[in-house]
Design a protein around this motif. Structure first.
Motif, PDB file in Angstrom:
ATOM      1  N   VAL A 103     -14.526  10.504   7.681  1.00  0.00           N
ATOM      2  CA  VAL A 103     -13.655  10.505   8.861  1.00  0.00           C
ATOM      3  C   VAL A 103     -12.322  11.180   8.548  1.00  0.00           C
ATOM      4  CG1 VAL A 103     -12.352   9.059  10.469  1.00  0.00           C
ATOM      5  CG2 VAL A 103     -14.692   8.433   9.860  1.00  0.00           C
ATOM      6  N   ALA A 104     -11.737  10.846   7.398  1.00  0.00           N
ATOM      7  CA  ALA A 104     -10.434  11.413   7.018  1.00  0.00           C
ATOM      8  C   ALA A 104     -10.543  12.898   6.690  1.00  0.00           C
ATOM      9  CB  ALA A 104      -9.860  10.654   5.825  1.00  0.00           C
ATOM     10  N   ALA A 105     -11.686  13.303   6.152  1.00  0.00           N
ATOM     11  CA  ALA A 105     -11.869  14.701   5.758  1.00  0.00           C
ATOM     12  C   ALA A 105     -12.156  15.604   6.947  1.00  0.00           C
ATOM     13  CB  ALA A 105     -13.011  14.809   4.744  1.00  0.00           C
ATOM     14  N   THR A 106     -12.821  15.047   7.980  1.00  0.00           N
ATOM     15  CA  THR A 106     -13.172  15.840   9.166  1.00  0.00           C
ATOM     16  C   THR A 106     -12.751  15.083  10.423  1.00  0.00           C
ATOM     17  OG1 THR A 106     -15.400  14.861   9.184  1.00  0.00           O
ATOM     18  CG2 THR A 106     -15.120  16.949   8.007  1.00  0.00           C
ATOM     19  N   PRO A 107     -11.452  15.015  10.710  1.00  0.00           N
ATOM     20  CA  PRO A 107     -10.961  14.250  11.862  1.00  0.00           C
ATOM     21  C   PRO A 107     -11.587  14.732  13.171  1.00  0.00           C
ATOM     22  CG  PRO A 107      -9.144  14.974  10.450  1.00  0.00           C
ATOM     23  CD  PRO A 107     -10.371  15.709  10.000  1.00  0.00           C
ATOM     24  N   ARG A 133      -8.593  -7.244   9.431  1.00  0.00           N
ATOM     25  CA  ARG A 133      -7.458  -6.482   9.989  1.00  0.00           C
ATOM     26  C   ARG A 133      -7.941  -5.117  10.487  1.00  0.00           C
ATOM     27  NH1 ARG A 133      -2.253  -8.458   8.212  1.00  0.00           N
ATOM     28  NH2 ARG A 133      -2.500 -10.238   6.813  1.00  0.00           N
ATOM     29  N   HIS A 134      -8.797  -4.504   9.690  1.00  0.00           N
ATOM     30  CA  HIS A 134      -9.367  -3.223  10.116  1.00  0.00           C
ATOM     31  C   HIS A 134     -10.138  -3.396  11.429  1.00  0.00           C
ATOM     32  CE1 HIS A 134      -9.701  -1.899   5.591  1.00  0.00           C
ATOM     33  NE2 HIS A 134      -8.452  -1.945   6.015  1.00  0.00           N
ATOM     34  N   ASP A 166      -5.309   5.579   5.549  1.00  0.00           N
ATOM     35  CA  ASP A 166      -4.980   4.333   4.852  1.00  0.00           C
ATOM     36  C   ASP A 166      -6.228   3.480   4.611  1.00  0.00           C
ATOM     37  OD1 ASP A 166      -2.315   4.794   4.526  1.00  0.00           O
ATOM     38  OD2 ASP A 166      -1.654   3.609   6.230  1.00  0.00           O
ATOM     39  N   ILE A 167      -7.042   3.327   5.647  1.00  0.00           N
ATOM     40  CA  ILE A 167      -8.228   2.498   5.494  1.00  0.00           C
ATOM     41  C   ILE A 167      -9.193   3.121   4.489  1.00  0.00           C
ATOM     42  CG2 ILE A 167      -9.611   3.486   7.353  1.00  0.00           C
ATOM     43  CD1 ILE A 167     -10.549   0.725   8.067  1.00  0.00           C
ATOM     44  N   LEU A 186       0.824  -1.201   0.000  1.00  0.00           N
ATOM     45  CA  LEU A 186       0.000   0.000   0.000  1.00  0.00           C
ATOM     46  C   LEU A 186       0.857   1.250   0.000  1.00  0.00           C
ATOM     47  CD1 LEU A 186      -2.761   1.384   0.280  1.00  0.00           C
ATOM     48  CD2 LEU A 186      -2.459   1.250   2.756  1.00  0.00           C
ATOM     49  N   GLN A 187       0.562   2.150  -0.931  1.00  0.00           N
ATOM     50  CA  GLN A 187       1.219   3.446  -0.954  1.00  0.00           C
ATOM     51  C   GLN A 187       0.159   4.538  -1.068  1.00  0.00           C
ATOM     52  OE1 GLN A 187       4.113   3.363  -4.095  1.00  0.00           O
ATOM     53  NE2 GLN A 187       5.519   2.080  -2.944  1.00  0.00           N
ATOM     54  N   ARG A 188      -0.831   4.464  -0.212  1.00  0.00           N
ATOM     55  CA  ARG A 188      -1.916   5.430  -0.132  1.00  0.00           C
ATOM     56  C   ARG A 188      -2.508   5.742  -1.497  1.00  0.00           C
ATOM     57  NH1 ARG A 188      -0.563   9.346   4.997  1.00  0.00           N
ATOM     58  NH2 ARG A 188      -0.272   7.642   6.457  1.00  0.00           N
ATOM     59  N   ARG A 189      -2.386   6.976  -1.995  1.00  0.00           N
ATOM     60  CA  ARG A 189      -3.098   7.334  -3.216  1.00  0.00           C
ATOM     61  C   ARG A 189      -2.666   6.495  -4.407  1.00  0.00           C
ATOM     62  NH1 ARG A 189      -2.849  11.744  -0.164  1.00  0.00           N
ATOM     63  NH2 ARG A 189      -4.701  13.039   0.053  1.00  0.00           N
TER      64      ARG A 189
END
Length: 238
Positions: free
Chosen positions: A89-93, A186-187, A107-108, A22-25
């Motif tokens: 979630v990622a956009a509004t931590p 895993r998540h 990542d998820i 995994l390399q994100r984007r």
């Protein structure tokens, strides 16, 4: 109809999606790579209908479990829900989120987007319409609310794949489902550790006698997931 050669091609083509580091984007560039193989198999079979009401929201979508494409659409619907949740979630931590937790959620997010796009591209014209989600019950600014929902979604996803595996006729599709459900597990384990250390094998999800993750049939899963989806989901031939 599909044959053994076709199924081997699917497994070879999806390898870059589900096993590459995994390399994100950059992970997203693989989302459509293996879709062509499944689309070719689907083209040789009796196609499911792309069911829509024309207006986009009156009749909703229908999951037709008459063949494997119905099961794939079922998985696609669930991945749409999970992807939408983690994008938010990622956009509004939530307040005071730690750097490691934010990195995890990013990542998820990319995992779930890749899963969603994989099914969408693989199904092609047989794919159901996009779902409209309803996250009004979730407080994205609150850690407890976000983690509690994440736990519910991940546990639900694992049980959904486990429960739907028996409906698949294609060994290629079953292998793909196994690879995706292992990522979802895993998540789920990580989320449980964030909530309560050493709870990853909680009896809520793991049968203490047999050591197996629990499973749910599609109707039970959709009854739970429906609380977060505005689009009406119909089920036939199950």
């Amino acid at each position: 109809m599909k044959n053994l050669h076709d199924e081997k091609e699917v497994l070879q083509e999806e390898r870059s999606i589900l096993t590459a580091p995994l390399q994100r984007r950059s992970f997203l560039q693989f989302a459509g790579a293996g879709a062509a193989g499944i689309a070719l198999i689907a083209a040789g079979c009796k196609k499911d209908k792309h069911i829509d009401d024309g207006a986009g929201n009156m009749g909703g979508v229908t999951l037709d479990f008459k063949d494997d494409l119905g099961v794939l659409n079922y998985a696609y619907a669930l991945e749409q829900l999970e992807a939408a949740f983690y994008i938010q979630v990622a956009a509004t931590p939530y307040a005071n989120i730690s750097a490691p937790e934010l990195a995890y959620f990013k990542d998820i997010q990319f995992h779930e987007i890749a899963h969603r796009e994989f099914f969408k591209n693989a199904l092609g014209q047989a794919a159901i319409a996009g779902l409209e989600v309803d996250f009004s019950k979730i407080n994205f600014a609150d850690r407890t609310s976000v983690l509690g929902t994440a736990k519910a979604f991940e546990d639900l996803g694992v049980s959904a794949y486990n429960g739907a595996g028996k409906l698949l006729k294609s060994t290629a599709y079953l292998t793909l489902a196994g690879k995706i459900v292992s990522v979802e597990a895993r998540h789920a384990a990580y989320i449980r550790e964030l909530i309560s250390p050493n709870s990853f094998s909680n009896v809520e999800v793991v049968d203490a006698v047999n050591g197996l993750d629990k499973s749910r049939d599609p109707k039970a899963v959709l009854a739970i997931a429906g609380g977060f989806v505005k689009t009406k989901i119909n089920v036939i031939n199950l």
